[in-house]
Design an enzyme around this catalytic site. Structure first.
Site, PDB file in Angstrom:
ATOM      1  N   ASN A 100      -8.070   3.962   8.474  1.00  0.00           N
ATOM      2  CA  ASN A 100      -7.797   2.824   9.030  1.00  0.00           C
ATOM      3  C   ASN A 100      -7.788   2.913  10.790  1.00  0.00           C
ATOM      4  O   ASN A 100      -8.043   2.096  11.421  1.00  0.00           O
ATOM      5  CB  ASN A 100      -6.121   2.662   8.818  1.00  0.00           C
ATOM      6  CG  ASN A 100      -5.396   3.854   8.835  1.00  0.00           C
ATOM      7  OD1 ASN A 100      -5.608   4.862   8.222  1.00  0.00           O
ATOM      8  ND2 ASN A 100      -4.478   3.898   9.643  1.00  0.00           N
TER       9      ASN A 100
ATOM     10  N   SER B 172      -3.479  -3.280  -0.661  1.00  0.00           N
ATOM     11  CA  SER B 172      -2.282  -3.986  -0.225  1.00  0.00           C
ATOM     12  C   SER B 172      -2.855  -5.206   0.366  1.00  0.00           C
ATOM     13  O   SER B 172      -3.869  -5.355   0.826  1.00  0.00           O
ATOM     14  CB  SER B 172      -1.886  -3.240   1.122  1.00  0.00           C
ATOM     15  OG  SER B 172      -1.011  -3.985   1.652  1.00  0.00           O
TER      16      SER B 172
ATOM     17  N   CYS C 180       3.728   5.805  21.790  1.00  0.00           N
ATOM     18  CA  CYS C 180       4.418   6.523  23.024  1.00  0.00           C
ATOM     19  C   CYS C 180       5.867   6.507  22.203  1.00  0.00           C
ATOM     20  O   CYS C 180       6.460   5.338  21.932  1.00  0.00           O
ATOM     21  CB  CYS C 180       4.798   5.581  24.045  1.00  0.00           C
ATOM     22  SG  CYS C 180       5.577   5.973  25.454  1.00  0.00           S
TER      23      CYS C 180
ATOM     24  N   GLY D 135       0.763  -1.172   0.099  1.00  0.00           N
ATOM     25  CA  GLY D 135       0.024   0.121   0.104  1.00  0.00           C
ATOM     26  C   GLY D 135       0.985   1.181   0.047  1.00  0.00           C
ATOM     27  O   GLY D 135       0.568   2.361  -0.695  1.00  0.00           O
ATOM     28  N   THR D 136       1.875   1.257   0.779  1.00  0.00           N
ATOM     29  CA  THR D 136       2.732   2.152   0.701  1.00  0.00           C
ATOM     30  C   THR D 136       3.389   2.762  -0.594  1.00  0.00           C
ATOM     31  O   THR D 136       3.212   3.940  -0.828  1.00  0.00           O
ATOM     32  CB  THR D 136       3.968   2.124   1.875  1.00  0.00           C
ATOM     33  OG1 THR D 136       3.464   1.937   3.211  1.00  0.00           O
ATOM     34  CG2 THR D 136       4.768   3.224   2.038  1.00  0.00           C
TER      35      THR D 136
ATOM     36  N   GLN E 202      -7.917   0.004   3.227  1.00  0.00           N
ATOM     37  CA  GLN E 202      -8.775  -0.565   4.324  1.00  0.00           C
ATOM     38  C   GLN E 202     -10.046  -1.055   3.584  1.00  0.00           C
ATOM     39  O   GLN E 202     -10.924  -1.511   4.410  1.00  0.00           O
ATOM     40  CB  GLN E 202      -8.962   0.612   5.327  1.00  0.00           C
ATOM     41  CG  GLN E 202      -7.843   0.775   6.279  1.00  0.00           C
ATOM     42  CD  GLN E 202      -7.443  -0.447   7.039  1.00  0.00           C
ATOM     43  OE1 GLN E 202      -8.327  -1.272   7.408  1.00  0.00           O
ATOM     44  NE2 GLN E 202      -6.173  -0.532   7.618  1.00  0.00           N
TER      45      GLN E 202
ATOM     46  N   THR F 145      12.075  -7.741 -11.105  1.00  0.00           N
ATOM     47  CA  THR F 145      11.543  -9.138 -11.205  1.00  0.00           C
ATOM     48  C   THR F 145      10.341  -9.019 -10.281  1.00  0.00           C
ATOM     49  O   THR F 145      10.492  -8.722  -8.996  1.00  0.00           O
ATOM     50  CB  THR F 145      12.644 -10.224 -10.976  1.00  0.00           C
ATOM     51  OG1 THR F 145      13.520 -10.043 -11.896  1.00  0.00           O
ATOM     52  CG2 THR F 145      12.080 -11.483 -10.960  1.00  0.00           C
TER      53      THR F 145
HETATM   54  C1  LIG Z   1      -1.990  -0.259   6.108  1.00  0.00           C
HETATM   55  C2  LIG Z   1      -2.264   0.959   5.388  1.00  0.00           C
HETATM   56  C3  LIG Z   1      -1.345   1.506   4.295  1.00  0.00           C
HETATM   57  C4  LIG Z   1       0.220   0.917   4.028  1.00  0.00           C
HETATM   58  O1  LIG Z   1       0.136  -0.480   3.370  1.00  0.00           O
HETATM   59  P1  LIG Z   1       1.350  -1.270   3.496  1.00  0.00           P
HETATM   60  O2  LIG Z   1       1.147  -2.565   2.592  1.00  0.00           O
HETATM   61  O3  LIG Z   1       1.376  -1.694   5.075  1.00  0.00           O
HETATM   62  O4  LIG Z   1       2.718  -0.466   2.928  1.00  0.00           O
HETATM   63  C5  LIG Z   1      -1.664   2.697   3.612  1.00  0.00           C
HETATM   64  N1  LIG Z   1      -2.917   3.090   3.858  1.00  0.00           N
HETATM   65  C6  LIG Z   1      -3.723   2.482   4.698  1.00  0.00           C
HETATM   66  C7  LIG Z   1      -5.099   3.278   5.010  1.00  0.00           C
HETATM   67  C8  LIG Z   1      -3.358   1.481   5.436  1.00  0.00           C
HETATM   68  O5  LIG Z   1      -4.364   1.154   6.280  1.00  0.00           O
END
Ligand SMILES: *Cc1c(COP(=O)(O)O)cnc(C)c1O
Length: 386
Positions: free
Chosen positions: A152, A200, A326, A72-73, A180, A238
């Protein structure tokens, strides 16, 4: 020792055993590089394309519009930086919201240091973006709106159709972080009307380290990762074939089971919430009461630190999450809860339960059983209780 109870599915999910099984052959049996010409490697190529078809299907997209990423990132980075740099001549303005995931927020901050302008739209007390503010923020320099499908932390589902309408009127690209929502609620890109969408694998029972970006045909976007001609020249390297196969399988399972699962999660979540508010005073529900992901319950338990509740729940074998992190001894409130207008001292008391596929009534009842005494104990020690 009682059973470990996992209630943190918005952070990650266990990989479904059916997904693991589908992936296994691609580690050491069909390990060919899909770019190679011999028949052996073509099996990997076919597996990759069949997985792409499944990802396309869950989005109602064309397979050619799907690019695999490392998660996702990367999909968020790709969408935002890729559109920003490919459309620089048209403008340098991006619009997002204050409650995005850090994959979006920190990408926008990075672009701000490089000459782009970013507007962070406010949300109401439920976490819904302010559509009037969004409309007013658009200028002739705006090239992209990026607003998440669902949050999230609190689970609020954003009014994507309305945002699409605004974006279309002004001919601005619209990207949504749907990490999400894919596999949980409908995510048909034609119905939503979005130009780009991130997903993701590990948030819906697929493996970690694999995701995808939907890029609608015709969208102008630059690549971030350069090298070979993989992914139609959009993302070199790849391919992670086991991951891709796993992602495809996760989509297939979600398409079959999503609706039933949503119903189950909603009833478990309501059972949990009702059980908690019946036994504990001064609990506030965060996020939208209805327009919310079925499995997400985010609450503030006034006069108690979220972290302290987490540690005590952990001792009972229960894994949950808190909005506050924290860092070096000081508590930092969740940017999402603060954006909802929750005062920092109350935001510190947040607790997020996110339910998933394997959770049962017994899991929920265990929380309802142990949380009241944890809260009672912590409140007795708290300097804040009157
Ligand atoms: C977890 C999350 C991401 C990041 O996804 P990854 O696959 O962990 O890099 C991005 N956006 C939202 C809303 C998420 O919950």
């Amino acid at each position: 020792m009682s059973r470990f109870i996992y209630l943190d599915h918005n952070a990650t999910t266990p990989t479904d055993p059916r997904v693991v099984e589908a992936m296994m052959p691609y580690f050491n049996k069909q390990y060919g590089n899909p770019s190679s010409v011999y028949r052996f490697a073509q099996e990997a190529q076919e597996a990759k394309e069949s997985a792409r078809d499944k990802v396309a299907e869950i989005l109602g997209a064309d397979s050619k519009e799907i690019v695999f990423t490392s998660g996702g990132t990367e999909a968020d980075n790709f969408a935002i930086k890729g559109v920003a740099y490919a459309n620089e001549e048209r403008g340098n303005h991006i619009i997002t919201s204050k409650i995005e995931h850090h994959a979006v927020l920190n990408t926008c901050k990075w672009l701000e240091k490089r000459g782009f302008k970013v507007t962070y739209i406010r949300v109401d007390k439920y976490g819904i973006v302010d559509l009037d503010e969004l409309k007013d923020a658009i200028t002739d320099k705006t090239i992209l709106i990026t607003i998440m499908h669902a949050n999230n932390e609190v689970g609020t589902i954003e009014p994507i159709l309305e945002i699409t309408k605004i974006a279309k009127e002004k001919s601005v690209y619209f990207h949504t972080d749907a990490v999400q929502t894919v596999g949980k609620i409908p995510t048909d890109v034609k119905e939503l009307g979005v130009d780009l969408l991130s997903l993701s694998g590990h948030k819906f029972y697929g493996p970690k380290g694999i995701g995808a970006l939907f890029i609608k045909k015709g969208v102008k976007i630059d690549s971030l990762i350069h090298g070979g001609h993989h992914e139609r020249n959009k993302r070199a390297g790849t391919e992670n074939i086991p991951g891709i196969v796993g992602l495809g399988k996760a989509c297939e399972i979600a398409m079959q089971e999503r609706e039933k699962e949503e119903e189950k999660l909603k009833s478990l979540r309501e059972r949990l919430y009702k059980g908690i508010i019946k036994r504990i005073d001064d609990v506030i529900l965060n996020g939208h009461p209805e327009k919310r992901l079925a499995g997400t319950l985010n609450i503030c338990v006034k006069y108690v630190e979220g972290e302290s509740m987490l540690l005590n729940l952990d001792l009972e074998g229960i894994a949950a999450s808190s909005g506050s992190a924290c860092t070096s001894g000081s508590f930092e409130s969740s940017h999402v809860l603060l954006a909802l207008g929750i005062p920092p001292e109350i935001a510190h008391s947040s607790l997020r339960f996110s339910l998933g596929r394997d959770n049962t009534k017994e899991d929920v009842d265990k929380v309802i059983e142990v949380l009241p005494s944890i809260v009672k104990k912590l409140r007795e020690m708290s300097p804040f209780v009157k």
